[in-house]
Design a protein around this motif. Structure first.
Motif, PDB file in Angstrom:
ATOM      1  N   GLN A 418       0.964  -1.226   0.021  1.00 36.19           N
ATOM      2  CA  GLN A 418      -0.022   0.004  -0.193  1.00 36.19           C
ATOM      3  C   GLN A 418       0.815   1.296  -0.142  1.00 36.19           C
ATOM      4  OE1 GLN A 418      -3.600  -0.173  -0.074  1.00 36.19           O
ATOM      5  NE2 GLN A 418      -3.153  -2.403  -0.455  1.00 36.19           N
ATOM      6  N   LEU A 419       1.976   1.253   0.514  1.00 35.68           N
ATOM      7  CA  LEU A 419       3.046   2.416   0.588  1.00 35.68           C
ATOM      8  C   LEU A 419       3.790   2.609  -0.583  1.00 35.68           C
ATOM      9  CD1 LEU A 419       4.039   2.238   4.182  1.00 35.68           C
ATOM     10  CD2 LEU A 419       2.566   3.808   3.330  1.00 35.68           C
ATOM     11  N   ILE A 476       8.936   7.158   1.978  1.00 38.98           N
ATOM     12  CA  ILE A 476       8.237   6.447   0.784  1.00 38.98           C
ATOM     13  C   ILE A 476       8.542   7.140  -0.365  1.00 38.98           C
ATOM     14  CG2 ILE A 476       5.775   6.409   0.082  1.00 38.98           C
ATOM     15  CD1 ILE A 476       4.641   6.858   2.873  1.00 38.98           C
ATOM     16  N   PRO A 477       9.044   6.127  -1.613  1.00 39.93           N
ATOM     17  CA  PRO A 477       9.197   6.710  -2.901  1.00 39.93           C
ATOM     18  C   PRO A 477       8.189   7.496  -3.701  1.00 39.93           C
ATOM     19  CG  PRO A 477       8.985   4.295  -2.892  1.00 39.93           C
ATOM     20  CD  PRO A 477       8.599   4.680  -1.515  1.00 39.93           C
ATOM     21  N   LEU A 478       8.848   8.229  -4.608  1.00 42.52           N
ATOM     22  CA  LEU A 478       7.814   8.795  -5.452  1.00 42.52           C
ATOM     23  C   LEU A 478       7.682   7.923  -6.717  1.00 42.52           C
ATOM     24  CD1 LEU A 478       9.561  12.244  -5.653  1.00 42.52           C
ATOM     25  CD2 LEU A 478       7.890  11.844  -4.375  1.00 42.52           C
ATOM     26  N   THR A 479       6.327   7.581  -7.077  1.00 43.74           N
ATOM     27  CA  THR A 479       6.049   6.983  -8.237  1.00 43.74           C
ATOM     28  C   THR A 479       5.133   7.605  -9.010  1.00 43.74           C
ATOM     29  OG1 THR A 479       4.354   5.479  -7.171  1.00 43.74           O
ATOM     30  CG2 THR A 479       6.620   4.643  -7.247  1.00 43.74           C
ATOM     31  N   LEU A 480       4.747   7.412 -10.202  1.00 47.72           N
ATOM     32  CA  LEU A 480       3.540   7.943 -10.987  1.00 47.72           C
ATOM     33  C   LEU A 480       2.607   6.782 -11.384  1.00 47.72           C
ATOM     34  CD1 LEU A 480       4.652  10.645 -13.175  1.00 47.72           C
ATOM     35  CD2 LEU A 480       3.369  10.871 -11.170  1.00 47.72           C
ATOM     36  N   PRO A 481       1.311   6.765 -11.016  1.00 44.78           N
ATOM     37  CA  PRO A 481       0.565   5.846 -11.235  1.00 44.78           C
ATOM     38  C   PRO A 481       0.235   5.769 -12.898  1.00 44.78           C
ATOM     39  CG  PRO A 481      -0.636   7.594 -10.360  1.00 44.78           C
ATOM     40  CD  PRO A 481       0.573   7.807 -10.462  1.00 44.78           C
TER      41      PRO A 481
ATOM     42  N   ILE B 229      -3.578   1.370  -6.528  1.00 40.14           N
ATOM     43  CA  ILE B 229      -2.867   2.778  -6.382  1.00 40.14           C
ATOM     44  C   ILE B 229      -2.371   2.826  -5.020  1.00 40.14           C
ATOM     45  CG2 ILE B 229      -3.460   5.195  -5.931  1.00 40.14           C
ATOM     46  CD1 ILE B 229      -3.592   4.525  -8.899  1.00 40.14           C
ATOM     47  N   ARG B 230      -1.102   3.277  -4.943  1.00 36.43           N
ATOM     48  CA  ARG B 230      -0.173   3.467  -3.492  1.00 36.43           C
ATOM     49  C   ARG B 230      -0.078   4.649  -3.135  1.00 36.43           C
ATOM     50  NH1 ARG B 230       4.214   0.904  -7.091  1.00 36.43           N
ATOM     51  NH2 ARG B 230       3.440   2.308  -8.109  1.00 36.43           N
ATOM     52  N   MET B 231       0.624   4.729  -1.800  1.00 36.36           N
ATOM     53  CA  MET B 231       0.769   6.087  -1.487  1.00 36.36           C
ATOM     54  C   MET B 231       2.020   6.695  -2.027  1.00 36.36           C
ATOM     55  SD  MET B 231       0.795   7.124   2.431  1.00 36.36           S
ATOM     56  CE  MET B 231       1.258   8.687   3.200  1.00 36.36           C
ATOM     57  N   SER B 232       2.869   5.770  -2.591  1.00 41.63           N
ATOM     58  CA  SER B 232       4.216   6.386  -3.564  1.00 41.63           C
ATOM     59  C   SER B 232       3.563   6.913  -4.692  1.00 41.63           C
ATOM     60  CB  SER B 232       5.040   5.288  -3.849  1.00 41.63           C
ATOM     61  OG  SER B 232       4.315   4.345  -4.514  1.00 41.63           O
ATOM     62  N   ASP B 233       2.570   6.713  -5.286  1.00 43.42           N
ATOM     63  CA  ASP B 233       1.848   7.414  -6.348  1.00 43.42           C
ATOM     64  C   ASP B 233       1.296   8.739  -5.934  1.00 43.42           C
ATOM     65  OD1 ASP B 233       2.195   5.008  -8.107  1.00 43.42           O
ATOM     66  OD2 ASP B 233       0.239   4.204  -7.202  1.00 43.42           O
ATOM     67  N   LYS B 235       2.617  10.453  -3.801  1.00 48.10           N
ATOM     68  CA  LYS B 235       3.642  11.242  -3.676  1.00 48.10           C
ATOM     69  C   LYS B 235       4.228  11.665  -4.886  1.00 48.10           C
ATOM     70  CE  LYS B 235       7.068  11.145  -0.606  1.00 48.10           C
ATOM     71  NZ  LYS B 235       8.137  10.612   0.293  1.00 48.10           N
ATOM     72  N   GLY B 236       4.305  10.804  -6.028  1.00 49.15           N
ATOM     73  CA  GLY B 236       4.725  11.332  -7.312  1.00 49.15           C
ATOM     74  C   GLY B 236       3.706  12.290  -8.013  1.00 49.15           C
TER      75      GLY B 236
END
Lengths: 818, 351
Positions: A418-419, A476-481, B229-233, B235-236
């Motif tokens: 989830q993170l 927590i890393p940065l990703t794009l959905p 969908i994740r929390m990292s998304d 943030k991105g």
């Protein structure tokens, strides 16, 4: 909430944290936002205790004295002082050169009326200890000389102001914060020896009559207490967090609340009648005098505390005046209980008695709390007020006495997934155990039981946050959905997108036409709305002020206010030019009352409107001879420009036939905007009575449109190319004498109809009134253009068409050729 | 013969005399009118040269061409002189006219009224344009809202302490002025199939009024709900938004916080791109190096339940920002209340 570093140190060793600044960082990163940090010794650098060795009169000024002071060793300092309350031998507070006092005063070497001064003797006011003080601060006899004043006054604490979120009721105490700190830095909490209490011998029976709304109650009777000033340690603790010390009994109850987070109450036992204390539900209509002097009339949902005969307190909110501790009180009854968060909140809100106690009950206290709190309270009472604990009693409802076994389960990979990061089960276990959760790991699954004080941990998602905030959100890393459906779901033609494009186009058009966009509050006063002739249909039940009691049904009042504001601060000989528009919803009643029906309906109708106002000159800047005062036709041009720019077709502008908003528009200078069979707006000069009433200095022109009705007509399709005529046309001018009441556009319509098919356009280009025309007649000059898309016209057919037009004018409008 | 030759000489000298005189007259013309009368005087039917040339008839045959040539020569000379003179006079006349037409170009122009969009609209459009690049679309809803959609459905039950976070205006039983645009998210969750990527801009209301609070202000909330969908998304996406809004140097920082409709919840700060945290007196960040601009988090499962969305495997994030706050940061506006006064001294600054 204020937290004292020293008080916190009672519960957790802060050595590993180091500095208060670091503590603030740690807490903030864990979601307990430290808003500010106050060092008690701020401004106490270079301020020390000093003894007055000699006090002489200033040779040049009677009201000044010249003191020689010692800070323990030579050299002694000469200080010029304006106060007179000190004498030789007194220990006082000396601000040395270089000090910068809490009030900002910078101490420098100075010469006062010819005498040098090497510092300043301070008052309590100057030290920031009191709001106001006369004379300098004289320290108690025997105070050591040459000590830092922070040490002398024990002002060496640091106070953190924490902005707690509504979910963290468990942190509303020093102990609660200490738990967080201990988990964060990985040290155990300190234990404090609190004597056990024997739940026996109480002459007072406790009754729980409100079921699960008051599931537990601890009471204790203490006889022979002595009320007095609290000991210094207690006063220091309370005062450090801004709580005024009152007397030992009041202070211990406040201390327990701020220390452990449990509100407690102390009654004068001699004012309690009978041998029972019950938590019960109030009787509707019953009146209760509270210890703040006020009386509340209870509705019947409230929880109350009753002795054998009467109601003695509003449970969780405030004690009753009939049982409060007095100066003569010797025997006391202590209460530590748990009450329904909802009922306490409701009672405190309804009776306007939100307090530190109710705040804590509302958020839910630790269910194991009352017992602990009573031990602490009883111990403290005996330490600071003496007395004998006669007996104590503790009662729990059957449900409460069972251990709350609330277990939340999730897979080992759940939190990391989830993170969006990878986390080992060991790491997760360690974090959750650090938060005093009981953690069970088996079969690839976690089963977590949160501690009783964490009422906010109920579902798996809650533990995602717990883990995330403990490892730090920064990790927590940065990703794009990935939006897999993006191409498959075009949105440009959706109804919302089209509507927004049209709203944007409306605003853009008005900007292009020279208007600035205003945004007015939706609120107005009813008196102003009525003055404008645009009364409100929807009222706010709890307005901030009278000026905000209504929601507007028109945007014009807001724009008129803006015009008045602009005129008010405008100065100079030239009147101000104003062009403002607004596009916002207005609020209207419907045939339904304003009340929620189902999940979606409110009984309020919102209509998106566009409104604009203009006044002043036709240009924003020019020489006076080139400027013209705007009139109705400037307003009409804006309206037509708006429709042209937004490719709006199907809107009709017609003269206002009856007077629809009598108080708002000038009856002879207004038009109506129609779409199909509905009137969707007005444009006109403001009614002169309104202009005068508002104190406007020049005519004001205004328009308001129901944009919901007009938007569908805008930009209906992409504009399509049309070829222009290949064959030249001809023009003919006609001067028609008609009754002055005849609308010129009627002449245009009649003429075009009669001149079909070659009469393509007609335009009024001049209107003349006066000699030699008789009174009541005007001459209207119309230029008609004739053309045919397929051929050149012949003179004769234009003549024929002209003749038919003249006949039609004569027949239908009584017009005669001039 | 000698008599003849004598009369030829006389004629020739008469021609030359008339010619010279003519040239002088042309030369002396001061205006176009002078020049025209000179032309008529010399070359007109009864002009001086023409009169002289009448004598040519008496000139005997063989000599006639010679004298004729002389006469034509003079005629051409004079015509050329007239043309030159005409050109010169016209030039001079135009120069005179131009000199006369001189205007003071520093005089104020006839300037049209300038218009402009409100900073709130500009900031709203900016955020929408940035986020529509990654697939967000706009959703809207009413400002008068049910208590259910504004509070209960978004996990703020009646008598819950979280209600204190948003002081509410009431219009009637169960009817409030929305305190956030979260009910739009709810409406959309209820009405539309997943996945969802929506922005809900609009006015919201809270009972509060001072330099940093207005009873009406504007929010833009974003919602992205899809499988996985994740929390990292979150943030991105916020990092992308921050960089587009405040420059590519901008960084985001999330701090744990509490909003009932998200879990986990976060306050989001953006690093100050004006001073980069180096100026203690920075007007943008007040020396902290960070700007608080957003609240955000993962959508609380209670919202799916209230919207009756089958949330198996579905997650999402939501974020919300104050539009006025963005506009104030972008334009250095010191007081929120300036936004709502329709004051042209204010509005004119942001055309």
């Amino acid at each position: 909430m204020k937290i004292s570093w020293k008080w916190l140190s009672d519960w957790v060793d802060l050595e590993k944290v180091g500095t208060p600044e670091r503590l603030a960082e740690i807490l903030t990163a864990r979601g307990l936002e430290v808003e500010s940090l106050h060092r008690q010794d701020e401004g106490f650098d270079h301020v020390v205790s000093a003894q007055i060795l000699e006090k002489l009169k200033h040779p040049e000024a009677d009201r000044l004295s010249v003191c020689t002071v010692s800070t323990g060793a030579a050299p002694y300092l000469q200080i010029v002082c304006g106060a007179q309350n000190m004498k030789r031998g007194d220990v006082v507070v000396l601000a040395n050169i270089g000090a910068k006092l809490p009030n900002g005063l910078q101490i420098e070497k100075s010469k006062i009326r010819g005498v040098e001064s090497f510092g300043m003797l301070c008052s309590e006011e100057e030290l920031g200890l009191k709001d106001k003080a006369e004379g300098i601060f004289i320290l108690p006899e025997g105070t050591p000389v040459g000590w830092k004043i922070a040490d002398v006054l024990e002002r060496d604490d640091v106070i953190l102001e924490i902005k707690l979120t509504a979910n963290r009721g468990d942190c509303l105490s020093h102990y609660g914060i200490a738990r967080e700190v201990a988990a964060a830095i990985g040290v155990p909490l300190k234990t404090q020896k609190i004597p056990e209490i024997a739940w026996a011998g109480s002459p007072v029976q406790i009754e729980l009559k409100a079921g699960e709304n008051a599931p537990q109650f601890a009471g204790a009777l203490v006889k022979g207490v002595i009320q007095k000033e609290s000991p210094a340690w207690l006063k220091t603790r309370l005062e450090s967090v801004g709580q005024r010390a009152i007397n030992n009994l009041v202070d211990v109850s406040n201390f327990v609340m701020l220390d452990l987070g449990f509100p407690v109450h102390i009654y004068d036992a001699d004012l309690l009648e009978g041998d029972t204390i019950a938590v019960d539900v109030a009787t509707p209509g019953e009146e209760l005098a509270l210890l703040d002097g006020g009386t509340v009339k209870l509705q019947g949902f409230e929880l109350v505390i009753r002795d054998g005969k009467k109601t003695v307190g509003l449970a969780g909110v405030m004690g009753g005046g009939n049982s409060e501790v007095r100066a003569t009180t010797k025997n006391i009854f202590l209460e530590c209980a748990e009450f329904s968060p909802v009922l306490v909140r409701r009672a405190a809100s309804l009776h306007a008695r939100r307090s530190e106690a109710s705040l804590r009950f509302e958020k839910g206290i630790d269910s194991t709390g009352p017992e602990k709190a009573m031990k602490r309270l009883a111990d403290l009472v005996s330490r600071v007020a003496g007395g004998v604990l006669v007996g104590a009693s503790f009662k729990q409802s059957p449900a409460r006495s069972q251990v709350r076994s609330h277990v939340v389960q999730f897979s080992e990979s759940y939190i990391g997934d989830q993170l969006g990061m990878s986390l080992s089960p060991e790491e997760i276990s360690k974090i959750l155990m650090g938060l005093q959760c009981s953690v069970d790991r088996s079969g690839g699954k976690f089963s977590i039981t949160p501690p009783t004080f964490r009422r906010d941990l109920n579902i798996a998602e809650d533990f995602i946050e717990e883990v995330a905030r403990c490892i730090g959100y920064d990790e927590i890393p940065l990703t794009l959905p990935f939006a897999a459906d993006l191409a498959a779901r075009p949105v440009r033609e959706s109804a919302v997108a089209q509507r927004l494009r049209r709203i944007d186009a409306t605003k853009d058009a008005l900007v292009e036409l020279g208007f600035f966009e205003a945004v007015s509050l939706s609120f107005q006063s009813s008196t102003f709305l009525e003055r404008c002739g645009l009364p409100s249909q929807v009222r706010v039940q709890n307005p901030l002020t009278e000026d905000h009691e209504c929601l507007v049904s028109s945007l014009l009042p807001g724009l008129l206010k803006a015009v008045l504001e602009n005129e008010r601060h405008h100065f100079g000989a030239e009147p101000i030019s104003i062009r403002l528009f607004e596009v916002r919803p207005t609020f209207h009643s419907t045939d339904q009352p304003i009340a929620a029906v189902g999940s979606h309906d409110t009984g309020v109708k919102e209509t998106l409107k566009a409104a604009f106002v203009l006044t002043g000159r036709d240009h924003s800047d020019a020489l006076r001879q080139d400027l013209r005062v705007v009139d109705f036709f400037d307003l009409k041009a804006v309206l037509e420009g708006l429709f042209a720019r937004t490719r709006t077709s199907g809107v009709r502008l017609i003269a206002a036939t009856r007077d629809p908003i009598p108080a708002t528009f000038h009856p002879g200078q207004a038009l109506e905007v129609w779409v199909g069979k509905s009137r969707v707006g007005y444009a006109g000069r403001l009614h002169p009575r309104l202009e005068k009433g508002l104190g406007l200095r020049q005519p004001l022109y205004a328009c308001e449109l129901d944009l919901d009705a007009v938007l569908p007509l805008m930009m209906a399709a992409e504009a399509q190319f049309k070829d222009w005529p290949k064959f030249p046309g001809m023009e003919r001018d006609f001067a028609l004498v008609v009754d002055s009441a005849t609308a010129s556009d009627r002449l245009v319509q009649v003429g075009l109809r009669a001149g079909k098919p070659i009469a393509k356009g007609a335009k009024v280009f001049d209107i003349y009134k006066g000699s030699p025309l008789p009174e009541g007649k005007v001459s209207v000059a119309i230029r008609v253009s004739f053309s045919d898309a397929t051929r050149s016209l012949e003179e004769a057919e234009v003549e024929r068409a002209s003749k038919m037009m003249v006949e039609a004018w004569a027949k239908e409008t009584g017009a005669a050729l001039r | 013969m000698s008599e003849q030759s004598g009369s030829i000489d006389v004629l020739r000298s008469q021609i030359e005399e008339a010619g010279k005189l003519g040239l002088a007259q042309v030369e002396a013309a001061a205006t176009s009118a002078d020049l025209e009368s000179a032309r008529i005087h010399i070359l007109g039917k009864k002009g001086t040269l023409s009169e002289v040339l009448k004598g040519l008839a008496q000139v005997p045959g063989p000599a006639r061409p010679q004298v004729g040539a002389v006469a034509n020569e003079w005629k051409s000379k004079i015509e050329a002189a007239i043309a030159v003179k005409k050109e010169a006079l016209e030039q001079a006349a135009m120069d005179a006219a131009i000199a006369h037409e001189r205007i003071d170009v520093s005089v104020p122009s006839r300037r049209n009224h300038l218009g402009g969009l409100h900073p709130i609209t500009q900031a709203t459009r900016l955020v929408i344009s940035i986020l529509s690049r990654i697939g967000f679309e706009v959703a809207t809803g009413p400002e008068a809202e049910t208590d259910f959609l504004n509070f209960e459905a978004v996990n703020i039950p009646k008598d819950h302490p979280a209600r204190d976070m948003q002081d509410t205006f009431f219009l009637g039983p169960g009817v409030v002025l929305r305190t956030h645009t979260t009910p739009v998210q709810m409406r959309t969750l209820m009405e539309r199939p997943l996945p969802l990527r929506i922005l809900s801009p609009g006015a919201v209301y809270r009972c509060d009024s001072d330099a940093t609070h207005s009873p009406m202000f504007h929010q833009i909330e974003g919602l992205w709900v899809d499988r996985g969908i994740r929390m990292s998304d979150l943030k991105g996406v916020l990092d992308f938004l921050a960089k587009e809004l405040f420059g590519s140097k901008a960084k985001i920082r999330l701090r744990p916080s509490y909003f009932p409709f998200v879990e986990p919840g976060a306050e989001v700060d953006v690093s100050c791109t004006i001073c980069e945290g180096k100026n203690a007196r920075c007007t943008m960040c007040k020396g902290t190096g960070w700007l608080e601009i957003l609240g955000a988090g993962m959508v609380h499962p209670e919202l799916y339940r209230a919207a009756r969305v089958n949330a198996e495997g579905v997650t999402g994030f939501a974020f919300g920002m104050g539009v006025e706050r963005i506009a104030m940061l972008l334009h250095g506006i010191p007081d929120l209340r300036l936004m709502f006064q329709g004051d042209l001294r204010f509005l004119r600054q942001f055309p």
